[in-house]
Design a protein around this motif. Structure first.
Motif, mmCIF file in Angstrom:
data_model
loop_
_atom_site.group_PDB
_atom_site.id
_atom_site.type_symbol
_atom_site.label_atom_id
_atom_site.label_comp_id
_atom_site.label_asym_id
_atom_site.label_seq_id
_atom_site.Cartn_x
_atom_site.Cartn_y
_atom_site.Cartn_z
ATOM 1 N N TRP A 134 0.841 -1.209 0.000
ATOM 2 C CA TRP A 134 0.000 0.000 0.000
ATOM 3 C C TRP A 134 0.872 1.252 0.000
ATOM 4 C CZ3 TRP A 134 -0.270 3.938 3.642
ATOM 5 C CH2 TRP A 134 -1.326 4.831 3.490
ATOM 6 N N ALA A 135 1.906 1.273 0.856
ATOM 7 C CA ALA A 135 2.795 2.435 0.925
ATOM 8 C C ALA A 135 3.577 2.619 -0.370
ATOM 9 C CB ALA A 135 3.750 2.280 2.107
ATOM 10 N N LEU A 136 4.029 1.528 -0.980
ATOM 11 C CA LEU A 136 4.763 1.622 -2.241
ATOM 12 C C LEU A 136 3.887 2.216 -3.344
ATOM 13 C CD1 LEU A 136 6.611 -1.810 -2.096
ATOM 14 C CD2 LEU A 136 7.732 0.429 -2.186
ATOM 15 N N LYS A 137 2.642 1.766 -3.402
ATOM 16 C CA LYS A 137 1.726 2.313 -4.416
ATOM 17 C C LYS A 137 1.464 3.793 -4.170
ATOM 18 C CE LYS A 137 -2.902 1.781 -6.394
ATOM 19 N NZ LYS A 137 -4.162 0.995 -6.369
ATOM 20 N N ARG A 138 1.271 4.159 -2.901
ATOM 21 C CA ARG A 138 1.037 5.568 -2.572
ATOM 22 C C ARG A 138 2.240 6.423 -2.959
ATOM 23 N NH1 ARG A 138 -2.879 7.069 1.224
ATOM 24 N NH2 ARG A 138 -2.020 9.154 0.847
ATOM 25 N N ALA A 139 3.446 5.894 -2.796
ATOM 26 C CA ALA A 139 4.641 6.655 -3.157
ATOM 27 C C ALA A 139 4.707 6.887 -4.662
ATOM 28 C CB ALA A 139 5.891 5.908 -2.682
ATOM 29 N N VAL A 140 4.338 5.873 -5.445
ATOM 30 C CA VAL A 140 4.341 6.025 -6.909
ATOM 31 C C VAL A 140 3.300 7.063 -7.332
ATOM 32 C CG1 VAL A 140 3.880 4.848 -9.096
ATOM 33 C CG2 VAL A 140 5.206 3.699 -7.310
ATOM 34 N N VAL A 141 2.117 6.984 -6.759
ATOM 35 C CA VAL A 141 1.045 7.923 -7.111
ATOM 36 C C VAL A 141 1.419 9.354 -6.728
ATOM 37 C CG1 VAL A 141 -1.353 8.547 -6.620
ATOM 38 C CG2 VAL A 141 -0.744 6.156 -6.963
ATOM 39 N N ALA A 142 2.214 9.512 -5.670
ATOM 40 C CA ALA A 142 2.565 10.843 -5.181
ATOM 41 C C ALA A 142 3.704 11.507 -5.950
ATOM 42 C CB ALA A 142 2.933 10.757 -3.703
ATOM 43 N N LEU A 143 4.299 10.836 -6.922
ATOM 44 C CA LEU A 143 5.379 11.442 -7.696
ATOM 45 C C LEU A 143 4.877 12.679 -8.446
ATOM 46 C CD1 LEU A 143 7.159 8.284 -9.158
ATOM 47 C CD2 LEU A 143 8.237 10.039 -7.728
ATOM 48 N N PRO A 144 5.690 13.708 -8.587
ATOM 49 C CA PRO A 144 5.267 14.911 -9.312
ATOM 50 C C PRO A 144 4.843 14.624 -10.747
ATOM 51 C CG PRO A 144 7.302 15.314 -8.103
ATOM 52 C CD PRO A 144 7.032 13.854 -8.005
ATOM 53 N N GLU A 145 5.516 13.682 -11.379
ATOM 54 C CA GLU A 145 5.186 13.277 -12.742
ATOM 55 C C GLU A 145 4.922 11.780 -12.747
ATOM 56 O OE1 GLU A 145 7.110 13.649 -17.265
ATOM 57 O OE2 GLU A 145 8.262 14.214 -15.483
ATOM 58 N N GLN A 146 3.771 11.376 -13.264
ATOM 59 C CA GLN A 146 3.418 9.962 -13.237
ATOM 60 C C GLN A 146 4.279 9.149 -14.200
ATOM 61 O OE1 GLN A 146 1.199 8.255 -11.045
ATOM 62 N NE2 GLN A 146 1.848 10.195 -10.170
ATOM 63 N N PRO A 147 4.909 8.082 -13.720
ATOM 64 C CA PRO A 147 5.784 7.279 -14.573
ATOM 65 C C PRO A 147 5.004 6.393 -15.538
ATOM 66 C CG PRO A 147 5.618 6.303 -12.396
ATOM 67 C CD PRO A 147 4.858 7.593 -12.338
#
Length: 284
Positions: free
Chosen positions: A143-156
């Motif tokens: 859950w935390a890993l997914k939240r970190a990806v979503v929180a990136l300034p630019e979506q990968p």
């Protein structure tokens, strides 16, 4: 005759010296070439290649960008949160020295943390001990890993994650076992996650003196286990980890719910109604 023998003696000796001189460099060369492998084998040193940007660069050549790496810190400790980080490195400004956070000293991690944050896109997410107790450690980490990806300034468009579990992200996700030692973006994320969590545990140490969080960061070292036994668990401990549960049962037994033994034998009263059918035609 004596002159002839004495004349022949130096003539034979001279070539031997030349041959020895010519052979010496060759032997020295062989010895110097074999020395590193011999000394390495004797000491048991194994050369480990640092993580590379090769996988990210291969995606860039295919037109896939941005590419992120993500990793977490804090699955194993008895206390504190799980911290996940996601990093998109700038291909033109990659700090030197990035490696798996476990191979670096605390000082090296701190320096690289500042360089990564100054040159890359970085995000962090935290799963609290309460979430870990509710969801279990694996689900809380994902859950935390997914939240970190979503929180990136630019979506990968592509994500590399350390471990064997893929993330449920909108973009492609690739799980890499041992990724923090293979993929440079994951290694950068491991540094960010580790430094962030270490700083959080040092802050918790001020609120919970006596546990030594600033030293062991919540891991199950003897000093931490001794503090748990003496002081009992705090709100920052993970309730269902075995040493914490044992300390809670000792210091706060009223919070422990009794577990019903499913294999115990209980007496059950069964009422059986006996029905007698009487044939009217029978001779009574």
């Amino acid at each position: 005759m004596i002159r002839d023998k004495s004349a022949k003696t130096p003539a034979k000796a001279a070539p031997r010296k030349d041959a020895a001189n010519k052979a010496a460099p060759a032997k020295a060369g062989k010895a110097s070439a074999a020395k590193p492998s011999t000394s390495a084998g004797a000491k048991g040193v194994i050369a480990v290649a640092p993580p590379s940007f090769r996988r990210e660069r291969a995606l860039i050549k295919r037109g896939i960008w941005p590419v992120a790496g993500c990793d977490e810190a804090g699955r194993g400790p008895l206390a504190g949160p799980v911290v996940a980080a996601a990093v998109i490195l700038d291909p033109d400004r990659i700090p030197r020295g990035i490696d798996d956070s476990k191979r670096l000293t605390a000082e090296q991690r701190e320096k690289l943390f500042d360089k990564i944050c100054a040159t890359a896109q970085v995000s962090v997410a935290v799963a609290s001990p309460a979430r870990i107790d509710r969801d279990n450690i694996l689900r809380a980490s994902l859950w935390a890993l997914k939240r970190a990806v979503v929180a990136l300034p630019e979506q990968p468009r592509h994500v590399f994650v350390d471990g064997r579990d893929r993330l449920d992200t909108a973009c492609d996700c690739e799980a890499v076992i041992g990724g923090d030692g293979i993929v440079l973006s994951i290694a950068a994320a491991s540094i960010v996650a580790k430094v962030t969590r270490d700083r959080l545990m040092c802050a918790l140490a001020q609120d919970c003196p006596g546990y030594g969080f600033e030293q062991h960061k919540g891991y199950a070292v003897p000093e931490h286990l001794d503090a748990l036994n003496r002081l009992g668990p705090t709100v920052h401990h993970r309730s269902f980890f075995a040493p914490v549960a044992a300390a809670r049962a000792k210091h706060m037994p009223w919070t422990v719910e009794p577990v019903q033994d499913l294999f115990s034998v209980t007496e059950v009263e069964v009422q059986v109604e006996a029905r007698i059918e009487i044939d009217a035609s029978a001779n009574l």
